[in-house]
Design a protein around this motif. Structure first.
Motif, PDB file in Angstrom:
ATOM      1  N   LEU A  52       0.825  -1.292   0.030  1.00 53.90           N
ATOM      2  CA  LEU A  52      -0.029  -0.012   0.190  1.00 53.90           C
ATOM      3  C   LEU A  52       0.862   1.358   0.008  1.00 53.90           C
ATOM      4  CD1 LEU A  52      -2.812  -0.933   2.504  1.00 53.90           C
ATOM      5  CD2 LEU A  52      -2.872  -1.182  -0.047  1.00 53.90           C
ATOM      6  N   VAL A  53       2.064   1.276   0.786  1.00 51.55           N
ATOM      7  CA  VAL A  53       3.035   2.247   0.871  1.00 51.55           C
ATOM      8  C   VAL A  53       3.732   2.653  -0.480  1.00 51.55           C
ATOM      9  CG1 VAL A  53       5.239   3.189   1.811  1.00 51.55           C
ATOM     10  CG2 VAL A  53       3.318   2.097   3.361  1.00 51.55           C
ATOM     11  N   ASN A  58      -4.202   5.394  -0.679  1.00 56.61           N
ATOM     12  CA  ASN A  58      -4.458   6.447   0.109  1.00 56.61           C
ATOM     13  C   ASN A  58      -5.533   5.618   1.205  1.00 56.61           C
ATOM     14  OD1 ASN A  58      -5.652   8.881   1.261  1.00 56.61           O
ATOM     15  ND2 ASN A  58      -7.761   8.659   0.121  1.00 56.61           N
ATOM     16  N   VAL A  59      -4.782   5.433   2.347  1.00 54.85           N
ATOM     17  CA  VAL A  59      -5.305   4.710   3.621  1.00 54.85           C
ATOM     18  C   VAL A  59      -6.009   5.446   4.293  1.00 54.85           C
ATOM     19  CG1 VAL A  59      -4.822   2.886   5.341  1.00 54.85           C
ATOM     20  CG2 VAL A  59      -3.511   2.944   3.256  1.00 54.85           C
ATOM     21  N   VAL A  60      -7.417   5.381   4.370  1.00 59.81           N
ATOM     22  CA  VAL A  60      -7.961   6.342   5.466  1.00 59.81           C
ATOM     23  C   VAL A  60      -8.850   5.455   6.380  1.00 59.81           C
ATOM     24  CG1 VAL A  60      -8.589   7.995   3.311  1.00 59.81           C
ATOM     25  CG2 VAL A  60     -10.075   6.110   3.795  1.00 59.81           C
ATOM     26  N   PRO A  61      -9.423   6.377   7.428  1.00 59.42           N
ATOM     27  CA  PRO A  61     -10.332   5.718   8.367  1.00 59.42           C
ATOM     28  C   PRO A  61     -11.560   5.405   7.974  1.00 59.42           C
ATOM     29  CG  PRO A  61      -9.335   7.801   9.305  1.00 59.42           C
ATOM     30  CD  PRO A  61      -9.284   7.791   7.685  1.00 59.42           C
ATOM     31  N   LEU A  75     -14.143   9.315  -2.953  1.00 60.58           N
ATOM     32  CA  LEU A  75     -12.962   9.515  -2.479  1.00 60.58           C
ATOM     33  C   LEU A  75     -11.720   9.564  -3.522  1.00 60.58           C
ATOM     34  CD1 LEU A  75     -13.461   7.677   0.716  1.00 60.58           C
ATOM     35  CD2 LEU A  75     -13.235   9.999   0.609  1.00 60.58           C
ATOM     36  N   PRO A  76     -10.503   9.892  -3.276  1.00 59.56           N
ATOM     37  CA  PRO A  76      -9.423   9.999  -4.337  1.00 59.56           C
ATOM     38  C   PRO A  76      -9.106   8.651  -4.681  1.00 59.56           C
ATOM     39  CG  PRO A  76      -8.889  11.219  -2.357  1.00 59.56           C
ATOM     40  CD  PRO A  76     -10.161  10.665  -1.928  1.00 59.56           C
ATOM     41  N   ASN A  77      -8.601   8.494  -5.659  1.00 61.40           N
ATOM     42  CA  ASN A  77      -8.408   7.060  -6.490  1.00 61.40           C
ATOM     43  C   ASN A  77      -7.404   6.220  -5.612  1.00 61.40           C
ATOM     44  OD1 ASN A  77      -8.442   5.034  -8.548  1.00 61.40           O
ATOM     45  ND2 ASN A  77      -6.769   6.251  -9.577  1.00 61.40           N
ATOM     46  N   GLU A 101       3.540   1.760  12.739  1.00 63.83           N
ATOM     47  CA  GLU A 101       4.824   2.242  11.774  1.00 63.83           C
ATOM     48  C   GLU A 101       4.494   2.936  10.678  1.00 63.83           C
ATOM     49  OE1 GLU A 101       8.645  -0.188   9.400  1.00 63.83           O
ATOM     50  OE2 GLU A 101       7.137  -1.312  10.851  1.00 63.83           O
ATOM     51  N   TYR A 102       3.651   2.498   9.928  1.00 63.52           N
ATOM     52  CA  TYR A 102       3.072   3.094   8.741  1.00 63.52           C
ATOM     53  C   TYR A 102       2.045   4.214   9.043  1.00 63.52           C
ATOM     54  CZ  TYR A 102       5.282  -0.756   6.055  1.00 63.52           C
ATOM     55  OH  TYR A 102       6.189  -1.692   5.783  1.00 63.52           O
ATOM     56  N   ASP A 103       1.756   4.488  10.244  1.00 58.95           N
ATOM     57  CA  ASP A 103       0.679   5.374  10.557  1.00 58.95           C
ATOM     58  C   ASP A 103      -0.598   5.482   9.905  1.00 58.95           C
ATOM     59  OD1 ASP A 103       0.161   7.712  12.023  1.00 58.95           O
ATOM     60  OD2 ASP A 103       0.388   9.111  10.622  1.00 58.95           O
ATOM     61  N   PHE A 104      -0.860   4.050   9.647  1.00 57.48           N
ATOM     62  CA  PHE A 104      -2.203   3.513   8.934  1.00 57.48           C
ATOM     63  C   PHE A 104      -3.345   3.639  10.066  1.00 57.48           C
ATOM     64  CE2 PHE A 104      -0.300   0.969   5.130  1.00 57.48           C
ATOM     65  CZ  PHE A 104      -0.043   2.242   4.713  1.00 57.48           C
TER      66      PHE A 104
END
Length: 350
Positions: A52-53, A58-61, A75-77, A101-104
């Motif tokens: 994903l990184v 775009n990782v979102v809540p 939402l964004p692509n 670590e990735y702040d996901f």
């Protein structure tokens, strides 16, 4: 000239908007020592998060996805949301460090009773409060992980709906008590629901998520939102890549919406009307659980049916349909779950 340019901009916006979708990933365990059917290893999970990184997703809540879906906004692509069901300790021990670590951001769909009973494989309330303070969203998975569609002997429909409504509200109250969070979002235990439950949840102001595959988008039902289950045999990156890049099938009409079928409904027919402007219609293919590929039967330019060739087994089955996009190398994806009792009317034990 100005009018032509305006039309081009509108058309371009429509095409771009129509192919955007949110992929919601569903996990249970992140461990090498738990049942493979509901698990990925910590190494697999780390590889998936790194993907994903590396590919700038775009990782979102999940709450952000819910807000957009309610407003019929895109939402964004390449938007992804990460969810976990049940509240297993392996998520705290193995997944949480990787996510932090990735702040996901991520969501935990929680059933409170197993935690109250102190089951050793479940997170404690202290651990749940810790992840909530770190930013994790805690949402509803019913109080005791009950099969929502199963009525008790001699229980009326009114009694049944009252019971499960109370169950859901009780869990929501407990989650709010411990975390201060109150999202009114439910993940169906076992992915089981029917139209009575969907209608009740709408009246309660809830959105609800299943365990059927597909991306979520402006066409999706708010009480039957899809998620991609990630576990063996679909935990390898080669299998997951296509799903992470998938698009929401543009379903304009579905018949039936009902997921629960009678014991005598052996080969249910699903009829879908879809927006075909961006799909390669000749390449649309459907799949039936344990029966393989099934060609759809088109009954007009944008409506097709799919029906199993053999009787569906008791328990849960799915019809999945996929089709490539004309404007990208991605696939539209749709899935519908059927839940069927045994020939004697009893449910499959789990």
């Amino acid at each position: 000239m100005k009018l032509v340019c305006k039309l081009i901009l509108i058309l371009g916006f429509f095409v771009i908007s129509s192919v955007q979708a949110t992929v919601i990933l569903q996990y249970h365990h992140v461990s090498s020592d738990t049942p493979a059917i509901t698990s990925v290893t910590p190494e697999q999970f780390a590889e998936q998060m790194q993907y994903l990184v590396d590919h700038e997703f775009n990782v979102v809540p999940l709450s952000k996805v819910i807000t957009a879906l309610k407003k019929k906004q895109t939402l964004p692509n390449k938007t992804v949301a990460i969810t976990f069901d049940d509240g297993y300790r392996t998520i705290y021990e193995n997944a949480r460090p990787i996510l932090n670590e990735y702040d996901f951001p991520y969501t935990m769909f929680l059933a409170s009773k197993p935690i109250e009973q102190g089951f050793k494989n479940m997170m404690s309330w202290k651990q749940i409060q810790t992840i909530a303070k770190e930013g994790a969203e805690i949402m509803n998975h019913t109080y005791d992980h009950v099969h929502l569609i199963r009525m008790r002997p001699n229980e009326s429909q009114t009694q049944w709906l009252t019971r499960i409504k109370s169950n859901i509200e009780k869990n929501e109250t407990i989650i709010k008590q411990y975390t201060g969070q109150n999202f009114k979002a439910l993940a169906y235990p076992y992915g089981e629901y029917n139209t009575h439950i969907m209608r009740m949840l709408t009246e309660m102001g809830y959105v609800a998520f299943g365990q059927h595959s597909g991306a979520a988008g402006v066409y999706s039902s708010l009480t039957a939102l899809p998620r991609f289950p990630v576990a063996v045999p679909f935990s390898k990156m080669s299998a997951l890549k296509v799903k992470i890049h998938s698009l929401a099938m543009p379903v304009l009409k579905q018949q039936p919406i009902e997921s629960q079928i009678d014991k005598d409904q052996h080969r249910p027919t699903l009829t879908l009307t879809i927006d075909t402007h961006d799909i390669r219609k000749s390449q649309l293919m459907c799949y039936v659980s344990h029966q393989g590929a099934h060609l759809p039967v088109w009954i007009n330019d944008n409506t097709f049916t799919i029906q199993a060739k053999r009787a569906l087994a008791a328990g849960r089955s799915r019809y999945n349909c996929t089709v490539p996009s004309k404007t990208s190398n991605r696939y539209y994806w749709f899935s519908h779950t059927w839940v069927k009792p045994k020939p004697n009317g009893e449910w499959v034990k789990e």
